[in-house]
Write an enzyme that holds these catalytic residues in place. Structure first.
Site, mmCIF file in Angstrom:
data_model
loop_
_atom_site.group_PDB
_atom_site.id
_atom_site.type_symbol
_atom_site.label_atom_id
_atom_site.label_comp_id
_atom_site.label_asym_id
_atom_site.label_seq_id
_atom_site.Cartn_x
_atom_site.Cartn_y
_atom_site.Cartn_z
ATOM 1 N N HIS A 1 -0.736 31.923 17.838
ATOM 2 C CA HIS A 1 -1.418 31.098 18.842
ATOM 3 C C HIS A 1 -2.924 31.098 18.598
ATOM 4 C CE1 HIS A 1 -2.573 29.462 22.697
ATOM 5 N NE2 HIS A 1 -1.307 29.261 22.998
ATOM 6 N N HIS B 1 -19.204 38.662 19.976
ATOM 7 C CA HIS B 1 -18.949 40.096 20.159
ATOM 8 C C HIS B 1 -18.150 40.556 18.934
ATOM 9 C CE1 HIS B 1 -17.145 43.791 21.672
ATOM 10 N NE2 HIS B 1 -18.013 43.779 22.678
#
Lengths: 307, 307
Positions: free
Chosen positions: B83, B169
């Site tokens: 996904h 991040h």
């Protein structure tokens, strides 16, 4: 323990006069502990079906009020309609939903039947789980020949009522009071005016002539619309799923080149019965009722209520 | 006025490690005002989808706790799955359910996005109704190229985040926070291992290539089972009914002699979407949601709550 919750689905022999229908239903409105979930009057059947959910006490009180109205305002001598009936208040079933056993509903039915006779003078027959005689488990046996026959035969010992004298109420007939599982009233409308064909298909699908074990059914004409109907009660929807009933009838009707025009769920239906059939048609796998937003919310509200 | 009720469906990039999944979900358990309705981890997708319903305040608190766990324990550099994803906490949509408008959910999303960046250092993109730039309404645009591409392209002005510095991040990537209508995640599994065919059918049914207007979809392999899947989001179920999606895919697959093996609803679904499709397959007419016992009970409980 949490509150016991029952369903009760009284059927009245009035589907045409709006003011009488409203007067019968009125005692179920705005009553704490007794929720009026649905009421449907059918002109062809000339019948009113009311669905109540709530606690036994408030439901019984409301039923008595409503029954007095029906007994006063319905005269079976002048009643005509497509659905078999023996009385103004034709049947009253008590159905266990949550926190109550079938045995408790049998007790409720018998208590209510006695009170009903005392207050209205209408003789009572107990049916299904509440039956006192095994043959009277079947509502068809109690209703055999309908009001017109019962008013004569009630004096025969095998047709004596379970509560009351062996004579019919002159205008309100007799009433069947019972306890049973949740029943789905389900109609399949056929694209033909041939009543014999609808009766033939009803015969094929119903248990009494070898069809599906938990289906009862009759063929009816919907004269206003030039259609016919297989009108059924599915008395155990976990064993005879709706889709199987629809596809069974489709198969039989196909033999005559007749299509299914529409189907109707009459009154209430549990979500599980719908999910079961949808899963069949849509190949759904691994689907759980708690995935339905509203069912999950209902569970959450139930938890809060208990805590 | 009654309490506002929202749904929130955070998606996390972890579908394989049970202990991490449980640690992410734990903050949603036993929390007043935030009901954990469902959570589903998928190994092929390597993804966790959580369904919450409740009041905005408690849901936001629980989300922050859960997000801290996901940011600490998921490393996108080591993540693989079928996904598309950009972050450990991949998407967080806020969905109006009752007594709250879409505009209020947009405000919630933006407030939460700012707090999320402040507390985790993960940059945030706003999508759908909460988007600050029109092109970012589409989640596909934000997720283009997934984590691996975004970590390079985030420094380009057109890919700068809406909240936070233009750098990803290092382990938790970025997060998309949005407000939207109720979305149904719906998969159709095909009886073929031919991934190209599943992709072709996904292309035919999805809106981006001219299919149904409110369907998004991709073709995936279900390698363990030798099947393929058309994995979809139905973003407006009132306009694109489930049955229409199923029958559309059936029609396309038939061209190749491929059957639909099963379908899956992933996460929550509103009852109306199910009733709609069942009515199609069973020719149901005149059916109202309040005929479903549980939906009628939910309405009654709602009335009691308000009074």
């Amino acid at each position: 323990m949490a509150n016991p919750l029952i369903e009760c689905v009284p059927n009245y022999s009035e589907g045409r006069r709006p003011e009488v229908i409203e007067a019968i239903v009125e005692p179920f409105r705005h009553r704490p502990g007794c929720a009026l979930l649905d009421h449907r009057a059918d002109k062809d059947h000339n019948r009113l079906v009311v669905s109540l959910v709530g606690r036994p006490g408030p439901i019984q009180e409301a039923l008595m009020e409503s029954a007095r109205v029906a007994v006063a305002r319905i005269n079976l001598e002048h009643h005509q309609g497509g659905h078999p009936r023996i009385g103004a208040v034709d049947v009253i079933p008590f159905i266990p939903l949550r926190n109550i056993a079938m045995g408790d509903c049998v007790v409720l039915a018998r208590q209510f039947g006695m009170r009903f006779y005392e207050e209205t003078g209408v003789p009572v027959y107990f049916y299904e789980e509440a039956a006192l005689k095994p043959e009277r488990r079947a509502l068809e046996v109690i209703r055999k020949g309908q009001f017109e026959t019962l008013k004569v035969e009630i004096s025969r010992p095998d047709r004596h009522p379970d509560v009351g004298e062996p004579r019919i109420h002159p205008t309100a007939g007799a009433t069947a009071v019972g306890a049973r599982k949740f029943l789905i009233a389900f109609n399949v409308n056929l694209g033909t005016s041939d009543l014999e064909l609808a009766k033939k298909i009803a015969k094929a699908v119903r248990s009494s002539s070898g069809g599906l074990c938990y289906v009862k059914g009759i063929g009816l004409a919907l004269q206003d619309r030039g259609l016919t109907q297989v009108s059924m009660n599915i008395v155990d929807y976990e064993k005879n799923a709706l889709y199987r009933v629809v596809e069974f009838i489709r198969m039989e009707a196909k033999r005559w080149g007749v299509p299914i025009v529409e189907t109707e769920v009459y009154g209430m239906i549990p979500a599980a019965a719908l999910l079961d059939s949808l899963s069949y048609y849509m190949h759904l796998t691994g689907f759980e009722p708690k995935q339905v937003l509203e069912l999950a919310l209902l569970d959450e509200l139930g938890k809060e209520e208990r805590s």
